[in-house]
Design a protein around this motif. Structure first.
Motif, mmCIF file in Angstrom:
data_model
loop_
_atom_site.group_PDB
_atom_site.id
_atom_site.type_symbol
_atom_site.label_atom_id
_atom_site.label_comp_id
_atom_site.label_asym_id
_atom_site.label_seq_id
_atom_site.Cartn_x
_atom_site.Cartn_y
_atom_site.Cartn_z
ATOM 1 N N ALA A 132 0.773 -1.204 -0.061
ATOM 2 C CA ALA A 132 0.097 -0.034 0.138
ATOM 3 C C ALA A 132 0.825 1.393 -0.242
ATOM 4 O O ALA A 132 1.946 1.373 0.861
ATOM 5 C CB ALA A 132 -0.812 0.014 1.137
ATOM 6 N N LEU A 133 0.515 2.188 -0.827
ATOM 7 C CA LEU A 133 1.234 3.623 -1.045
ATOM 8 C C LEU A 133 0.228 4.725 -0.541
ATOM 9 O O LEU A 133 -0.973 4.419 -1.175
ATOM 10 C CB LEU A 133 1.981 3.655 -2.238
ATOM 11 C CG LEU A 133 3.070 2.715 -2.672
ATOM 12 C CD1 LEU A 133 3.382 2.750 -4.065
ATOM 13 C CD2 LEU A 133 4.191 3.384 -1.703
ATOM 14 N N PHE A 134 0.581 5.691 0.006
ATOM 15 C CA PHE A 134 -0.269 6.642 0.262
ATOM 16 C C PHE A 134 0.402 8.197 -0.013
ATOM 17 O O PHE A 134 1.692 8.061 0.536
ATOM 18 C CB PHE A 134 -1.014 6.800 1.527
ATOM 19 C CG PHE A 134 -1.639 8.108 1.689
ATOM 20 C CD1 PHE A 134 -3.117 8.381 1.285
ATOM 21 C CD2 PHE A 134 -1.174 9.199 2.398
ATOM 22 C CE1 PHE A 134 -3.700 9.290 1.399
ATOM 23 C CE2 PHE A 134 -2.079 10.333 2.788
ATOM 24 C CZ PHE A 134 -3.240 10.255 2.120
ATOM 25 N N GLY A 135 0.054 8.803 -0.686
ATOM 26 C CA GLY A 135 0.642 10.139 -1.304
ATOM 27 C C GLY A 135 0.149 10.923 -2.330
ATOM 28 O O GLY A 135 -1.119 10.662 -2.912
ATOM 29 N N ARG A 136 0.931 11.832 -2.622
ATOM 30 C CA ARG A 136 0.283 12.818 -3.680
ATOM 31 C C ARG A 136 0.741 12.246 -5.056
ATOM 32 O O ARG A 136 1.967 12.152 -5.423
ATOM 33 C CB ARG A 136 0.818 14.168 -3.624
ATOM 34 C CG ARG A 136 0.573 15.102 -4.566
ATOM 35 C CD ARG A 136 0.328 16.435 -4.199
ATOM 36 N NE ARG A 136 -0.826 16.693 -3.416
ATOM 37 C CZ ARG A 136 -1.913 17.682 -3.961
ATOM 38 N NH1 ARG A 136 -1.984 17.934 -4.926
ATOM 39 N NH2 ARG A 136 -3.065 17.770 -2.870
ATOM 40 N N CYS A 137 -0.198 12.042 -6.039
ATOM 41 C CA CYS A 137 0.319 11.384 -7.042
ATOM 42 C C CYS A 137 -0.619 11.723 -8.468
ATOM 43 O O CYS A 137 -1.554 12.413 -8.301
ATOM 44 C CB CYS A 137 0.362 9.845 -7.080
ATOM 45 S SG CYS A 137 -1.536 9.332 -6.675
ATOM 46 N N THR A 138 -0.040 11.604 -9.559
ATOM 47 C CA THR A 138 -0.967 11.408 -10.534
ATOM 48 C C THR A 138 -1.406 10.005 -11.359
ATOM 49 O O THR A 138 -0.375 9.358 -11.039
ATOM 50 C CB THR A 138 -0.545 12.351 -11.709
ATOM 51 O OG1 THR A 138 0.735 11.645 -12.195
ATOM 52 C CG2 THR A 138 -0.111 13.823 -11.379
ATOM 53 N N VAL A 139 -2.218 9.939 -11.894
ATOM 54 C CA VAL A 139 -2.557 8.651 -12.326
ATOM 55 C C VAL A 139 -3.055 8.703 -14.138
ATOM 56 O O VAL A 139 -3.699 9.464 -14.355
ATOM 57 C CB VAL A 139 -3.704 7.843 -11.842
ATOM 58 C CG1 VAL A 139 -3.949 6.656 -12.014
ATOM 59 C CG2 VAL A 139 -3.584 7.820 -10.252
ATOM 60 N N ASP A 140 -2.453 7.635 -14.886
ATOM 61 C CA ASP A 140 -2.476 7.701 -16.061
ATOM 62 C C ASP A 140 -3.209 6.246 -16.729
ATOM 63 O O ASP A 140 -2.068 5.348 -16.363
ATOM 64 C CB ASP A 140 -1.630 8.175 -16.933
ATOM 65 C CG ASP A 140 -1.119 9.720 -16.949
ATOM 66 O OD1 ASP A 140 -1.667 10.397 -17.507
ATOM 67 O OD2 ASP A 140 -0.648 10.109 -16.062
ATOM 68 N N TYR A 141 -4.060 6.046 -17.054
ATOM 69 C CA TYR A 141 -4.384 4.807 -17.828
ATOM 70 C C TYR A 141 -4.843 4.723 -19.093
ATOM 71 O O TYR A 141 -5.327 5.868 -19.762
ATOM 72 C CB TYR A 141 -5.775 4.244 -17.029
ATOM 73 C CG TYR A 141 -6.701 3.340 -17.904
ATOM 74 C CD1 TYR A 141 -6.317 1.875 -17.785
ATOM 75 C CD2 TYR A 141 -7.740 3.457 -18.476
ATOM 76 C CE1 TYR A 141 -6.823 1.035 -18.545
ATOM 77 C CE2 TYR A 141 -8.309 2.677 -19.315
ATOM 78 C CZ TYR A 141 -7.865 1.519 -19.268
ATOM 79 O OH TYR A 141 -8.579 0.398 -20.082
ATOM 80 N N GLU A 142 -4.212 3.813 -19.813
ATOM 81 C CA GLU A 142 -4.604 3.379 -21.126
ATOM 82 C C GLU A 142 -4.589 1.912 -21.434
ATOM 83 O O GLU A 142 -3.832 1.240 -21.250
ATOM 84 C CB GLU A 142 -3.364 4.130 -22.217
ATOM 85 C CG GLU A 142 -3.792 4.033 -23.427
ATOM 86 C CD GLU A 142 -3.062 5.026 -24.453
ATOM 87 O OE1 GLU A 142 -2.187 5.888 -23.831
ATOM 88 O OE2 GLU A 142 -3.289 4.991 -25.643
ATOM 89 N N GLY A 143 -5.834 1.753 -22.218
ATOM 90 C CA GLY A 143 -6.339 0.238 -22.428
ATOM 91 C C GLY A 143 -7.389 0.383 -23.187
ATOM 92 O O GLY A 143 -7.724 0.935 -24.191
ATOM 93 N N ARG A 144 -8.601 -0.450 -22.560
ATOM 94 C CA ARG A 144 -9.923 -0.477 -23.237
ATOM 95 C C ARG A 144 -10.516 0.921 -23.265
ATOM 96 O O ARG A 144 -11.052 1.157 -24.352
ATOM 97 C CB ARG A 144 -10.824 -1.298 -22.180
ATOM 98 C CG ARG A 144 -10.435 -2.792 -22.092
ATOM 99 C CD ARG A 144 -11.199 -3.535 -21.444
ATOM 100 N NE ARG A 144 -10.604 -3.047 -20.016
ATOM 101 C CZ ARG A 144 -11.121 -3.594 -18.652
ATOM 102 N NH1 ARG A 144 -12.402 -4.386 -18.887
ATOM 103 N NH2 ARG A 144 -10.662 -3.199 -17.673
ATOM 104 N N ALA A 145 -10.132 1.860 -22.486
ATOM 105 C CA ALA A 145 -10.492 3.149 -22.545
ATOM 106 C C ALA A 145 -8.942 3.994 -22.546
ATOM 107 O O ALA A 145 -7.994 3.160 -22.222
ATOM 108 C CB ALA A 145 -11.430 3.536 -21.791
ATOM 109 N N ALA A 146 -9.169 5.183 -21.863
ATOM 110 C CA ALA A 146 -8.074 5.760 -21.391
ATOM 111 C C ALA A 146 -8.509 6.940 -20.540
ATOM 112 O O ALA A 146 -9.625 7.356 -20.751
ATOM 113 C CB ALA A 146 -7.263 6.421 -22.818
ATOM 114 N N SER A 147 -7.833 7.410 -19.616
ATOM 115 C CA SER A 147 -8.065 8.044 -18.684
ATOM 116 C C SER A 147 -6.765 9.179 -18.148
ATOM 117 O O SER A 147 -5.876 8.567 -18.148
ATOM 118 C CB SER A 147 -8.891 7.874 -17.552
ATOM 119 O OG SER A 147 -7.992 7.095 -16.696
ATOM 120 N N GLU A 148 -6.978 10.105 -17.707
ATOM 121 C CA GLU A 148 -6.005 10.968 -16.938
ATOM 122 C C GLU A 148 -6.583 11.517 -15.576
ATOM 123 O O GLU A 148 -7.482 11.933 -15.531
ATOM 124 C CB GLU A 148 -5.462 11.963 -17.846
ATOM 125 C CG GLU A 148 -4.350 11.942 -18.709
ATOM 126 C CD GLU A 148 -3.840 13.209 -19.407
ATOM 127 O OE1 GLU A 148 -3.623 13.080 -20.495
ATOM 128 O OE2 GLU A 148 -3.755 14.160 -18.622
#
Lengths: 305, 305
Positions: free
Chosen positions: A97-113
């Motif tokens: 488990a990690l907790f902190g300030r982050c950005t997330v990027d996903y790409e696959g069946r759809a995509a999201s930022e």
DNA sequence: CGTGCCAGGTGCCAT
DNA sequence: ATGGCACTTGGCACG
């Protein structure tokens, strides 16, 4: 940057610093030990007996308040320390488990930022990844089991990447700051027993068919039709074929459509002179569903699992 | 038992030791947006401005390696200490995580029991609760947002209960041992922008109707029928009514049933001489769905978001 | 609040 | 792998 404080003794490296976790599917191959401990649950936190996941036992010399029950923790680590904990933990089949300030990027069946924010990231040894914010039951981003996790420190950032193929999908979490990192040595061989499912409803009907209708006789379950498998197939006291579609909760038009497809398929398949009745069995129906039932000449029997 | 070690400075008490968290729902109240977006979608959605959650700011004087970004942690606490951390954290709208050996009991829409095992439990300030094992993307047990969390120490056990009404549901997690407890002060005002949804497909079709068919003219979206709202409603170059049902991915029989209901409803509602065509727009269809399309005289146009 | 429907649905089991 | 479907589905938008 001061050396980040670390609590817990840590596990011995599973190999020469395993580069990352490989997706595991197999689950404790020869899990013999009684899965339901009859009595005498350990009141202390020391795990009795065998640690299955861990190739070698914990260094037991460490006091239990520093390395209790397979937990390793870092508070406000630098990127390299966080990445090391994550990599070691995953290599040892721990839940990380990690907790902190982050950005997330996903790409696959759809995509999201997803822009910067404080989030809780969970990496499971089976390859699943979950990104949770402070709201909602669902993760804001995720990756299904079967991924390969990878964690590295890049330019002061802690970067986690979970990747899989078929379909090709990738989730990248970039921590500008890790406030807390933890690796948990999990052992869980229980599966919850759930009551009140559609299967329970079916069981009840098979035991007591009159719940549906006096004189109803079940003949088969999951009977195949060209439109799919029928939940319960039987006949009424007049010898007419009866098709039951079961739902554990209040149903809408979709369930009526399902039943209608089965009835239609059976009417076509059986002898032309065979009458086929379709009965929806559920706690209740919506208005639109009731109208659709009437339109298609189908019936409804209220019954709760 | 030695006093459990605690890392982190802790937050200022939000009140006189708030008994527990109250379910908060309010989140960006005025989330509007027309159902038929003609153009100009909002590209950014970063919420500007203030920290809503925390009543008072963190004590910034505390060194960052002891109270970094609002994290409080206990390793191998006794039951009372764990319960105190959880209660304080929830009272301060923190996200609380517990890891240890526990049993789980759920009763509500259904019911379930789960024997002892090592699990990760997350309690969110909006009332959601999640119980995760080392496997699977889905929690093994959970409670949706809107619950009230309660945590207390009972006979050496740390007991978490999340309860809600309508429907009445309760989740009880009993920790025989808490290996690790943490409270995270979360701030996250971002919402991920997802690409490749059904809405995107609709937008594309409205911008370039010939993707569906040469001469197709969209007239309305979400047009109401007695069977529900039609995704896209329009007419072909011969003036016939056309109903589109859009799906972002490969579809099965259920989507055909949906389209068929809309077409049937419109045929009944419009003038008797009106011809109505039903067109399923999706990347692909399954075999059964294709057969059902043919049977109902419906059409299919392959298109990917 | 119920009704209806989308979702990166997920998970389970069948062919 | 694909398909069909249940799920404590969850989530959103609308009447």
């Amino acid at each position: 940057m001061a050396t980040p404080p670390t609590s817990g003794g840590g596990w011995p490296a599973p190999g020469p610093s395993a580069p990352s976790s490989a997706p595991r599917k197999e689950r404790s191959p020869g899990r013999c030990g009684g899965s339901t401990p009859p009595a005498g649950r350990s009141s202390t936190q020391s795990r009795p007996g065998g640690a299955f996941k861990r190739p070698t036992p914990l260094p037991r010399g460490v006091p239990s308040d520093e390395s209790p029950a397979g937990v390793r923790t870092l508070t406000a680590p630098d990127a390299a320390s966080a990445a090391a904990l994550v990599t070691d933990g995953l290599g040892a089949d721990a839940l990380v488990a990690l907790f902190g300030r982050c950005t997330v990027d996903y790409e696959g069946r759809a995509a999201s930022e997803l822009g910067p924010g404080d989030r809780h990231v969970m990496l499971k040894p089976d390859g699943a990844a979950l990104v949770h914010t402070d709201e909602g039951q669902q993760p804001v981003n995720w990756q299904p089991p079967g991924c390969e996790h990878d964690c590295r420190a890049t330019e002061g950032a802690t970067v986690v990447e979970s990747r899989r193929t078929s379909p090709e999908e990738s989730l990248v979490v970039r921590f500008s700051t890790v406030a807390h990192a933890a690796a948990f040595d999990v052992s869980d061989h229980e599966t919850p027993e759930v009551i009140g499912t559609e299967a329970d409803l079916k069981r009840r009907i098979l035991e007591e068919p009159s719940l549906v209708e006096d004189g109803f006789t079940p003949l088969a379950t999951e009977r195949k039709t060209p439109a799919g498998a029928v939940d319960v197939y039987g006949e009424d006291d007049a010898g007419r074929t009866v098709v039951l579609e079961l739902k554990r909760r209040r149903v809408g038009p979709d369930a009526v459509g399902q039943l209608d497809r089965y009835v239609g398929a059976l009417r076509r398949d059986l002898h032309a002179d065979a009458e086929v009745r379709g009965v929806l069995v559920a706690p209740s129906v919506t208005g639109r569903a009731r109208a659709l039932l009437a339109e298609r000449g189908l019936e409804f029997v209220p019954l709760t699992p």
